[in-house]
Design a protein around this motif. Structure first.
Motif, PDB file in Angstrom:
ATOM      1  N   ARG A   9       1.166  -1.292   0.149  1.00 45.66           N
ATOM      2  CA  ARG A   9       0.276  -0.448   0.103  1.00 45.66           C
ATOM      3  C   ARG A   9       0.728   0.797   0.373  1.00 45.66           C
ATOM      4  O   ARG A   9       0.391   2.940  -0.627  1.00 45.66           O
ATOM      5  N   LYS A  10       2.558   1.449   0.607  1.00 45.70           N
ATOM      6  CA  LYS A  10       2.670   2.575   0.744  1.00 45.70           C
ATOM      7  C   LYS A  10       4.084   2.195  -0.622  1.00 45.70           C
ATOM      8  O   LYS A  10       4.650   2.986  -0.705  1.00 45.70           O
ATOM      9  N   GLY A  11       3.688   1.550  -1.828  1.00 41.83           N
ATOM     10  CA  GLY A  11       4.393   1.498  -2.997  1.00 41.83           C
ATOM     11  C   GLY A  11       5.430   0.760  -3.582  1.00 41.83           C
ATOM     12  O   GLY A  11       5.888   0.725  -4.718  1.00 41.83           O
ATOM     13  N   PHE A  12       5.586  -0.594  -2.640  1.00 43.57           N
ATOM     14  CA  PHE A  12       6.057  -1.514  -2.525  1.00 43.57           C
ATOM     15  C   PHE A  12       5.966  -2.638  -3.707  1.00 43.57           C
ATOM     16  O   PHE A  12       4.998  -2.624  -2.946  1.00 43.57           O
ATOM     17  N   THR A  13       6.384  -2.999  -4.366  1.00 41.91           N
ATOM     18  CA  THR A  13       5.851  -4.136  -5.540  1.00 41.91           C
ATOM     19  C   THR A  13       7.344  -5.090  -5.461  1.00 41.91           C
ATOM     20  O   THR A  13       8.108  -4.936  -5.642  1.00 41.91           O
ATOM     21  N   THR A  14       6.855  -6.514  -5.311  1.00 40.62           N
ATOM     22  CA  THR A  14       7.818  -7.699  -5.050  1.00 40.62           C
ATOM     23  C   THR A  14       8.368  -7.802  -6.608  1.00 40.62           C
ATOM     24  O   THR A  14       7.415  -7.750  -7.384  1.00 40.62           O
ATOM     25  N   ILE A  15      10.052  -7.715  -6.384  1.00 37.15           N
ATOM     26  CA  ILE A  15      10.285  -7.841  -7.798  1.00 37.15           C
ATOM     27  C   ILE A  15      10.825  -9.510  -7.548  1.00 37.15           C
ATOM     28  O   ILE A  15      11.577 -10.085  -8.405  1.00 37.15           O
ATOM     29  N   GLY A  16      11.183 -10.211  -6.665  1.00 36.65           N
ATOM     30  CA  GLY A  16      11.841 -11.459  -6.363  1.00 36.65           C
ATOM     31  C   GLY A  16      11.898 -12.074  -5.176  1.00 36.65           C
ATOM     32  O   GLY A  16      11.075 -11.278  -4.497  1.00 36.65           O
ATOM     33  N   SER A  17      12.422 -13.007  -4.931  1.00 38.47           N
ATOM     34  CA  SER A  17      12.665 -13.532  -3.612  1.00 38.47           C
ATOM     35  C   SER A  17      13.552 -14.099  -3.448  1.00 38.47           C
ATOM     36  O   SER A  17      14.429 -15.037  -4.610  1.00 38.47           O
ATOM     37  N   MET A  18      14.083 -14.630  -2.193  1.00 37.47           N
ATOM     38  CA  MET A  18      14.935 -15.676  -1.687  1.00 37.47           C
ATOM     39  C   MET A  18      14.702 -16.516  -0.525  1.00 37.47           C
ATOM     40  O   MET A  18      13.679 -16.408   0.068  1.00 37.47           O
ATOM     41  N   ALA A  19      15.584 -17.746  -0.575  1.00 34.73           N
ATOM     42  CA  ALA A  19      14.773 -18.755   0.906  1.00 34.73           C
ATOM     43  C   ALA A  19      16.076 -18.667   1.967  1.00 34.73           C
ATOM     44  O   ALA A  19      16.799 -18.172   1.914  1.00 34.73           O
TER      45      ALA A  19
END
Length: 259
Positions: free
Chosen positions: A244-254
């Motif tokens: 909601r604050k303008g962040f987008t998920t671009i990937g992940s790590m384990a």
């Protein structure tokens, strides 16, 4: 507000490099392995953030267990991050067979408009010691005084992690620290990371975290950082707030952990 450039998933390699560089720079010492390295700091032996294996390349999934044992055998825990999602998927089964717990950590980049300055101010670490120490038992019940000390004092090592490391806090009208966060920046490469955004329990739900986040985003943009990111647990609620604050998920790590 001013506009910011969208941050696509193609930025992920730059995020990985920033994290690897930060980990190495703040470490007391490092140990290199094929496709991975360990960061170690005896001054903060109870801090997973300062004592872990980080897989940043193509690693033999069966070998990762050996790396964690070799590097962390003197500690009561084993902790490893795997940056690449494909490598992480290959490592999951052998690590879980060895008793490791798996979790997913998201990389979230700010892709919305850069907010106006939130009104938080830069503080010295001395001002954060007491509120940070008071907050930790809320997240990890049963911490010993020694464990709490390491989790608090490790911020000293973070000063070495990036070209610019700043701590910001929002205060109550009475001057009490209500929320805080770290901001790590490398203006030469246009990269910035926001880390450890926390609100004191007595001030939850009063907008203080938003003030700190807006301040960090504005400061990063003003310093010339075109990519500002943070990490968030995939299974926890803050990721929705960051969205909601303008962040987008671009990937992940384990994350793999065994105690």
């Amino acid at each position: 507000m001013t506009s910011t450039t969208n941050t696509p998933a193609s930025e992920l390699p730059r995020v990985h490099r920033f994290l690897c560089d930060f980990s190495r720079r703040q470490a007391g010492r490092t140990v290199d392995f094929p496709g991975a390295f360990a960061v170690l700091n005896d001054a903060y032996k109870h801090s997973r953030g300062n004592n872990h294996v980080l897989v940043d390349g193509a690693v033999d999934p069966e070998a990762l267990l050996g790396y964690t044992e070799e590097a962390l055998g003197h500690l009561p825990y084993r902790f490893a991050y795997v940056l690449d999602e494909t490598v992480a998927a290959a490592c999951r089964a052998p690590m879980e067979r060895a008793g490791f717990r798996h979790a997913t950590v998201l990389f979230m980049a700010h892709t919305g408009p850069v907010p106006e300055h939130g009104g938080a101010r830069e503080v010295d670490f001395d001002e954060l010691r007491e509120p940070v120490a008071a907050a930790w038992p809320r997240f990890v019940p049963g911490l010993t005084p020694e464990e709490t000390r390491d989790l608090v004092e490790r911020r000293v090592a973070r000063r070495r992690g990036a070209d610019v490391v700043r701590f910001f806090a929002a205060h109550t009208p009475e001057g009490e620290v209500a929320a805080w966060a770290d901001l790590y920046m490398d203006p030469a490469t246009g990269m910035a990371q926001i880390e450890d955004l926390v609100t004191a329990e007595a001030h939850l739900g009063q907008g203080y975290a938003g003030k700190v986040l807006d301040t960090a985003l504005r400061e990063a943009a003003d310093a010339g950082c075109s990519t500002t990111f943070l990490t968030a647990a995939a299974e926890d609620w803050p990721r929705h707030w960051y969205g909601r604050k303008g962040f987008t998920t671009i990937g992940s790590m384990a994350l793999f952990e065994r105690v």
